[in-house]
Each structure stands twice: as structure tokens, then as C-alpha cells.
Design a protein around this motif. Sequence first.
Motif: not given
Length: 742
Positions: A173-187, A200-210
Motif C-alpha cells: 500500500w502506497d501513501f503518496p502524500e506522506q511518501m511512505v509505503a506498507l509492505e506485507a509478505g516477502d520483502i 525476509f517474510g513479514g512487515l515493512s513500513w518506511g519512506t518511499d521517495f519514488s
Amino acid sequence: MNALPPAWFDSSCTAPFPGGTQLVVIEREADGEQITGRIHVDDAGRVWLSAADYIAWTGLSTLPSASDVTATGTWYPLTAIPYQLDACSMRLQLAAQLPRRHYLGIGGPDAAQMPAELGGYLNMDLFGFSSEHMGASVAGQAELGLSAAGGLWRTRQVFLREGYRRLDSQVRWDFPEQMVALEAGDILNSGLSMSPNVRFGGLSWGTDFSQRPELPTYPLPSVQGDATLPSTAELYVDGQLRQSNRLTAGPYALDSQSGINGAGDLQVVVRDNLGRETRISQAFYTSPQLLRAGLSDYHLDIGRLREGFGTDNDQYRQGFASGRWRVGTESLGTIGVRADVLADSQSTQGEWIYSNPHWGLWQLGLGGSHSRSEGWGERVSAGYEWLSRQGSVQAQASASSPAFIELGREAGAIASSLRVQTGWRVGPASSFTLGWSDEHRRDRDNLSIATASWQQTLSESRQAYVSFIQSPGLGLNSSIGLTQALISNWSLSAQINHRESEGCGLQISLSWQPSQSVWSARLAGEVRAHEQLTQANWLYAGERGQANVGIGERNGLSSVQGSVATSLAWVPHNLFWSKRLQNGFVVVDAGAPDITVYRNHQSVGRTDEQGQLLVSDTWPYQGTEFSLGWEDLPLNAQLGNVEAILRPPRGVGHVRLASADAAASQSWQARLDTGDWLPAGSILRHHGETAELPSGLDGLLYIPSHWRGDSLEAILPDQRHCLIAALPTTSADTELTCRLQI
């Protein structure tokens, strides 16, 4: 120029305009916004434009059939609309055809973000191989993507003779206004610049300038100053003009555009209205490894480490949590910190990156770890980089104690490593590279490799090269080769190489690659002391996928191989056949079949029976212009906007153009009751609404359909008024009469 210039063309300059490629000011309408661009003027004084500028500046959708190729590019003659050159102010005035936009209004410069909509795709790759004595084998790979619930869901699978295997699955899931992304699964975990990435398999939350590609994430060279009078400013990077700006009196700041990397010189030339000139010059060094001052990014990961990816031993093992944070500063460069926590160990690493205009980019990293079994461990790393137009130097070194633990590696796996690479241009036609890598490991054999290469351009169609690779395991391997362009679309390459394990060999390759064709071919052969190999390949790369068929023979044994890569995509009520899709696609809905669709002024196809076209190769969040071909649309059709600048989502986007609209436009021709055309620059009024004639085109006007049946007032450029008694309710009569008011 094939028509008299419109009345608003105000130039009285009689000086001859210089020939060749020139930087000029562009005026497309009276009192309109001015822009800067390049044109080509031939010996006869005719104006030629590049393909992108021709469409953008004229408002037309198709290019002329004639073209001219020069050293500065491909140019098209400006003959379809009136224009005038002004050598005194280096200005080109155009009577641009800009229908509809004159009454619908022009949005802001920022492209609107498209929402992700329901849809999906299935990428399919099929590989086949057959040879004598080995039989036939088939393998495949599939990627299923689903755009739903605001996210992009993806999974990849491979199908082998041994059976089925899942590669990875993920939802994002992308949140362009905040420039962050939430990923779940294989990362794939992202580390610092000199740390490894791990799966790894799990959760990731962080900045995504793209998600904000227009935002410069690293420091770019800039200049500040003060203009006493209105002025023009030209910004040069290493002698190449990058942008031209008009300045008002007062302070100004000019920022260079992205795409600059390494060392260079920034020059700004400011000319005021009195002709006085000021020059500013400064050196710079910048790199995407840096973060712009005031910018920060972070990542938080939690899950289980994945080992043996893509093998029979693919498993999720140790649980972990990881955090990374980086910040850019004005004077101290970029600072980063990373911490990893596992069940029986913890590690922390810090990083500092700093650049200097004269000394390049420096990196320093420190790390420490602790585990129950190994105790305390340390690591130190350093790096240096110098990039310029003439050459580059890059070096990285690290050393770790036996007890140091890093996420994804065994304790003390790498004792020390050193990597050095340099490359330089020697004159305008020669370049060389040197590289050396040495890695001392405690868990397996050391790795050492040295490389050297030389490239020489002998002529416009001929290049030669020499290369050497030395490693303890492979010995010394060398090659010398020559590439020659033959007649149109054909090229030949020959290479003599030496492998320490196999001796000398000769390779010859003949390639056919038409510039405007989806087909290409290659024929290659190789001869060694105990081996003879021939291979012929036929390749297809089109809008519905790629295919490759090859026939080969090795020491008398023949083989056949082939591959196909394609994709099926769907949105509600429609199915498309396309080439491979990455990160989704955009569907353009024109409301009618067989309508040409343009992406950034380049034709990408025609709509299907349902009036839709799938547009691939769209980058998520990158501002993209979608438009329809005017030549396919009747001017009296009930159409809405036929162009839009939007940011595609990560997933499936839907652009609805030319759908029924209450503000639809119809073209009319209008004359004064004196018989003259209603002059360009006239303003039309209807119950508080206004519209203008397209610039420079006397008599032509576009009127919203809901104005039909009503009277219409026109204000001429000389402030006279005229009245159109009633607009017809049908399009049978498209010429109107405007009676002058006394």
C-alpha cells in the motif's frame, strides 16, 4: 509559412535571423505565457521543430511527413500554422491551434494523482529446449498481480520439470502524500549503503521517495543572487545549457534540475533589460547517495529471515526486527543509523557520507554487535568516490572482527574486503577501465578478481576493444574485438578470446536490427580447438509480448530453443493482451473505437471496440500526459477533455477522456457583418462565462454545447462589440454572423 501572420504578431524587426539550431523565446498567443526552446532554421529561413516541441507548441496531434536529420537531432518543418521570427529579441511567434483549453481553463502545473482501481494482470513466461540425446524440456514462470483495496497484490511462481515452486508473494500500500509505503509478505530488507540487503517474510513500513519523483532527494547545485532590473538567466552545467529563466527585479534562486551526478561546474549568465551581463561560476560535487538537507527517511522491518531463496532449501528461519534512519544536513552531509535485533544477537551500525566540490565523496561506517555465543564484535568500513565527465574513481574497504554479526550473514563471515575501480576518457574516442576486488572470508574460499579494458572508437561505424580478467580460480582470460556497422540495419562483430582452461577461440556475430521494426535477428559462430558452435536467433518484441526462437549446433549436435513472454490484463468488462507489465498499467477510455491515443505526445495505439486502450510502460507517480488524436475526432462531436496530465498509481489506473460532458466543445466559423472574419483575440461572453478564439486563427472559435440556442456577445480587440443573435441548435450550419453594435 503558408498564411498571413495574425494581427497580434507585433515584431517590426528587419534583421535577418541566424541559421542553424537556436535558443529562442516562444509566444503562442497574444499576452500569453512565454516559454524557451530550441528551433532549427535552414538556409532558406524556414523553421523546423523537434517532434515533441512540434506537438506541444502547435496544438496539433500529427507530425508532418517531411523531416530533416542534422547533427543536433531530427526536425520537422513548421508549415501548418502561421508564424513569425524576430531576430532582434530571438523570438518565435506561433498561431497555435489550442481548441477547448481556451474556455475549459488550464489546471495547475502539478499533475493530479490517479486513484488505483480494480483490475489485474497475469505475466507469463514460457521456455522450451530440445536437443539430440537429451529430449525436450519445458519451464515456465507466472506473475499474478491484483489491484484492489487500495494496494497491489503480487505473487510469482515457477514451473519446472521437478515441480512447482513459489518465489515470493507480497501486498503493498502506497501513501503518496506522506511518501511512505506498507509492505506485507516477502520483502527485500534495505540496509545502509555499505550493508547487504536480505530477504525476509513479514512487515515493512518506511519512506518511499519514488512516490514523489519530482522531489530532488539529494542536494543539487544552486545559485542565489539579486537582480536590479528584470533580467533573463541561463544556467549551464559543464558548459551545457540546462535551463533559461525570466527574472523579476529582486532576489532570486536558481536550482539545477535532477540528473546531475558527480563533479562539475555550474555557470549562470544573467542579462538585464539594459543588456548588462553578470556571470557566476562555482564548482560542485553531488551524488544520489546523499540526502538533501532537511530530508530524512526511515524503515522499520519485522519478520523472519528467508534463506535458500529459489532452492529446495527455501525456508523462513530466525525472527528479527530492524530499523534504519538517515538524515541530510546542510554542512555535515548525510548521517545514517541502523539497528538489528535477533533472538540471540544484536547489532548497530552508523554511517557518515560527506561530499566536497574539490575532493569528491567520502564514506565512513562503524558497527558493533553482541551475541550470547560470540560475544562482542566490531566492524569498520570506508569508501571514496570521484565522478566527472572525464573519469571516475571508486573504492570501498571494510574489516570485521571474527565475532561481528551482520543481519543475514554468519558471525565474522567476511574478514576484510577491498574494491577499487577507475575509468577514464583518453581523448574524444578512447576510454579505459581498471578494477580490482579482494575479499577474505572465514566461511569459504577467498575471492579475488582483477579486470582491465580499453575501448577505442575508430570511426562513426567502427569500434574496437580489449579486455582482461584475472582470478585465481579461472586464471587469465582475455579478448580483443571489433564491431563494424554495415549497410542499413546490419552490424558485424568479431572477437578473439583466450580462456586459460580452453585456449584460444574466434567468435563472429552478424546482427540485423531495423530501427522501426519489432523484428530482429542474430547469427553467431564460435570456433575453438575442440569445439564448434553456431547459433541463429529470431526475435520479436512488440506491444503483445516478446518471442525468441533459436537453432544451434554444437560439435555436430543440433538443438532448438524458444521463449515467449506475454501478459493478459483485465479491468471490469474488458480484457487485454499485452507485453509484460510491471507495477500495473493504465487504461485510456476514449468513449469510441479506433481513436489514436498519445502518451507524452507519442502514439501508443488505437482504442478497441469498447473504446479503450491499455497503455503499458507507465511509471508509477511519474507525471504523464495522455491525449487523443484530434484527427480521429469530429469537431462537432459532444466531447469533453481530450487530454490530461496525471500520475499513474502503482496498480491499475483508468483515464476517461472524451466522455459526454456538459461543457463539450463545438467548432464554428464566425464573420462580422462586414464580411471580415471575427478577429483573433476577441472575447466571447455568455451569461457571465467567457471564451476566447484560439490564438492567431481569425474566425475560428470553440463554444460549449450548452450555449446553443442563446445569443452571444463578442468584444473585439479594438473594444468594438458585436452580437451573434442565436447559436443554432444543430451543427448543420457552422458559420455564424456577428453584427457590429453602434
